[in-house]
Design a protein around this motif. Structure first.
Motif, short mmCIF file in Angstrom:
data_model
loop_
_atom_site.label_atom_id
_atom_site.label_comp_id
_atom_site.label_asym_id
_atom_site.label_seq_id
_atom_site.Cartn_x
_atom_site.Cartn_y
_atom_site.Cartn_z
N ILE A 68 0.84 -1.20 0.00
CA ILE A 68 0.00 0.00 0.00
C ILE A 68 0.88 1.26 0.00
CG2 ILE A 68 -1.83 1.26 1.22
CD1 ILE A 68 -2.87 -1.45 2.18
N LEU A 69 2.06 1.19 0.59
CA LEU A 69 3.02 2.28 0.48
C LEU A 69 3.42 2.48 -0.98
CD1 LEU A 69 5.47 1.83 3.50
CD2 LEU A 69 4.10 3.86 3.01
N LYS A 70 3.67 1.37 -1.64
CA LYS A 70 4.04 1.46 -3.06
C LYS A 70 2.92 2.11 -3.86
CE LYS A 70 5.45 -1.29 -7.06
NZ LYS A 70 5.77 -2.64 -7.59
N LYS A 71 1.70 1.71 -3.57
CA LYS A 71 0.53 2.26 -4.26
C LYS A 71 0.47 3.78 -4.07
CE LYS A 71 -4.41 1.09 -4.51
NZ LYS A 71 -5.44 0.21 -3.90
N LEU A 72 0.71 4.23 -2.84
CA LEU A 72 0.66 5.66 -2.56
C LEU A 72 1.83 6.39 -3.21
CD1 LEU A 72 -0.50 8.14 -1.25
CD2 LEU A 72 0.47 7.42 0.95
N ARG A 73 2.99 5.75 -3.23
CA ARG A 73 4.16 6.37 -3.88
C ARG A 73 3.89 6.61 -5.36
NH1 ARG A 73 8.04 3.90 -6.57
NH2 ARG A 73 7.74 1.88 -5.56
N LEU A 74 3.27 5.63 -6.02
CA LEU A 74 3.00 5.77 -7.45
C LEU A 74 1.93 6.82 -7.71
CD1 LEU A 74 3.16 2.02 -8.56
CD2 LEU A 74 4.93 3.77 -8.74
N LEU A 75 0.93 6.90 -6.84
CA LEU A 75 -0.07 7.95 -6.96
C LEU A 75 0.58 9.33 -6.79
CD1 LEU A 75 -3.11 6.54 -4.93
CD2 LEU A 75 -3.07 7.10 -7.37
N THR A 76 1.50 9.42 -5.85
CA THR A 76 2.19 10.69 -5.60
C THR A 76 3.10 11.06 -6.77
OG1 THR A 76 2.15 10.20 -3.23
CG2 THR A 76 3.64 11.94 -3.95
N ALA A 77 3.70 10.06 -7.39
CA ALA A 77 4.58 10.32 -8.54
C ALA A 77 3.82 10.98 -9.69
CB ALA A 77 5.21 9.01 -9.02
N ASP A 78 2.53 10.69 -9.78
CA ASP A 78 1.71 11.27 -10.85
C ASP A 78 1.26 12.69 -10.54
OD1 ASP A 78 1.84 9.05 -12.48
OD2 ASP A 78 0.05 8.12 -11.60
N GLU A 137 -5.51 20.23 2.71
CA GLU A 137 -6.25 18.97 2.77
C GLU A 137 -6.32 18.28 1.41
OE1 GLU A 137 -9.95 17.34 5.42
OE2 GLU A 137 -9.96 19.43 4.77
N ASP A 138 -6.17 19.03 0.32
CA ASP A 138 -6.26 18.44 -1.01
C ASP A 138 -5.19 17.37 -1.24
OD1 ASP A 138 -8.45 19.97 -1.67
OD2 ASP A 138 -7.27 21.56 -2.61
N TYR A 139 -3.95 17.69 -0.83
CA TYR A 139 -2.87 16.71 -0.98
C TYR A 139 -3.14 15.48 -0.12
CZ TYR A 139 -0.15 20.63 -2.97
OH TYR A 139 0.28 21.69 -3.73
N VAL A 140 -3.56 15.72 1.11
CA VAL A 140 -3.77 14.63 2.06
C VAL A 140 -4.87 13.67 1.59
CG1 VAL A 140 -4.29 14.06 4.47
CG2 VAL A 140 -2.99 16.11 3.95
N LYS A 141 -5.83 14.21 0.85
CA LYS A 141 -6.94 13.37 0.36
C LYS A 141 -6.44 12.23 -0.52
CE LYS A 141 -10.71 16.76 0.55
NZ LYS A 141 -11.53 17.72 -0.23
N ILE A 142 -5.28 12.41 -1.12
CA ILE A 142 -4.71 11.35 -1.96
C ILE A 142 -4.34 10.14 -1.11
CG2 ILE A 142 -2.74 10.75 -3.45
CD1 ILE A 142 -2.69 13.74 -4.29
N GLY A 143 -3.77 10.40 0.06
CA GLY A 143 -3.31 9.31 0.90
C GLY A 143 -4.32 8.74 1.88
N LYS A 144 -5.31 9.54 2.28
CA LYS A 144 -6.23 9.10 3.33
C LYS A 144 -6.93 7.77 3.03
CE LYS A 144 -8.79 11.92 5.82
NZ LYS A 144 -9.74 13.02 6.17
N PRO A 145 -7.42 7.55 1.80
CA PRO A 145 -8.05 6.24 1.54
C PRO A 145 -7.08 5.07 1.73
CG PRO A 145 -8.57 7.83 -0.20
CD PRO A 145 -7.50 8.45 0.63
N LEU A 146 -5.80 5.31 1.47
CA LEU A 146 -4.81 4.24 1.61
C LEU A 146 -4.44 4.02 3.07
CD1 LEU A 146 -2.61 4.91 -1.54
CD2 LEU A 146 -4.54 3.36 -1.25
N TRP A 147 -4.52 5.07 3.90
CA TRP A 147 -4.36 4.87 5.35
C TRP A 147 -5.43 3.88 5.83
CZ3 TRP A 147 -4.31 10.72 7.13
CH2 TRP A 147 -3.15 11.35 6.63
N LYS A 148 -6.66 4.09 5.34
CA LYS A 148 -7.77 3.22 5.72
C LYS A 148 -7.55 1.81 5.19
CE LYS A 148 -12.82 3.13 5.86
NZ LYS A 148 -14.07 3.85 5.52
N GLU A 149 -7.13 1.72 3.93
CA GLU A 149 -6.90 0.41 3.31
C GLU A 149 -5.84 -0.38 4.07
OE1 GLU A 149 -5.43 -1.39 -1.01
OE2 GLU A 149 -6.18 0.68 -0.92
N ALA A 150 -4.84 0.33 4.60
CA ALA A 150 -3.77 -0.33 5.35
C ALA A 150 -4.17 -0.66 6.79
CB ALA A 150 -2.53 0.57 5.36
#
Length: 262
Positions: A68-78, A137-150
């Protein structure tokens, strides 16, 4: 849980990797207008500096990354500002330090998409908490669903307001010397104020990690009109002489100083 397998970082998606010879590189560039950033979205292996392949080797042989970290890293890369993300090798070190000192209470100043937040939350005990400070909060919204998923969302206390305000609230509520670890990675003009307040909040034996202490080499020759670089340079000089802490400055990412409270 079981150990994660070794993680090989593809050159095209590695985020925030850095050059081993940052001092060498920025030394050559110090007299020019602005050295290139040490953060890169293309991976160290594509750097023109001679240390690129060696740094890629280090990444390939030391990084482990939760899926899930990898997933978030790739989302952030975009993301258009993806280069702001902490380097993944540095985030791994932060998590290892959090685990090493058996931390339960962590402060993070500067969340962005929440990669480092997630990394630390994953190693905290179930009753552990990250007080995560940001104003966007806009940036954080990218990661919040993945915090939940993890499964670690309950460990993250997100405060969307100026970090100084949150730190003052923590001090006012009697939480001085109750935190184990702090990670500072926000606006550089306030880095000294963040450091001083975190030092009051951290226990003896706790750690404060300060990111971007090399600032793409601009600290070698701070311009008088560059307040961010001036602030970082002044804090670096102060930390060298600060008898309240022991320090190590590491050429990792864009430079990180670890301050161990005495």
């Amino acid at each position: 849980g079981p150990e994660m397998p070794l993680f090989s970082v593809p050159k095209e998606v590695a985020v925030g990797t850095a050059m081993l010879g940052v001092a060498f590189a920025t030394g050559m560039l110090a007299g020019k207008r602005r050295p290139p950033p040490t953060h890169t979205l293309t991976g160290a292996g594509s750097c023109t500096l001679p240390f690129g392949p060696l740094w890629q080797y280090i990444l390939d042989h030391s990084l482990r990354e939760h899926p899930i970290l990898k997933k978030l890293r790739l989302l952030t890369a975009d993301h258009p500002w993806g280069k702001m993300m902490v380097s993944c090798d540095q985030a791994q070190l932060m998590a290892n330090l959090v685990k090493l000192i058996k931390a339960k209470k962590v402060i993070e100043i500067g969340v962005f998409t929440g990669y480092n937040t997630l990394n630390m939350a994953l190693v905290l005990p179930d009753n552990g908490r990250v007080i995560a400070c940001d104003i966007n909060e806009d940036y954080v919204k990218i990661g919040k669903p993945l915090w939940k998923e993890a499964g670690v969302e309950h460990k993250i206390d997100l405060r969307i307001k100026p970090a100084i305000q949150t730190l003052d609230e923590l001090l006012a509520s009697g939480e001085a010397e109750t935190f184990d670890f702090a990670f500072i990675d926000a606006d550089k003009e306030s880095c000294n104020e963040y450091y001083e307040k975190c030092l009051r909040l951290i226990k003896k034996g706790g750690i404060i990690a300060i990111d971007n202490v090399l600032w793409s080499g601009r600290v070698l020759k701070p311009r008088k009109d560059d307040l961010a670089t001036q602030s970082i340079h002044h804090l670096n000089e102060k930390l060298l002489r600060d008898t309240r802490v022991n320090i190590s400055m590491l050429p990792m990412g864009d430079g990180v100083t670890l301050a161990f409270k005495l």
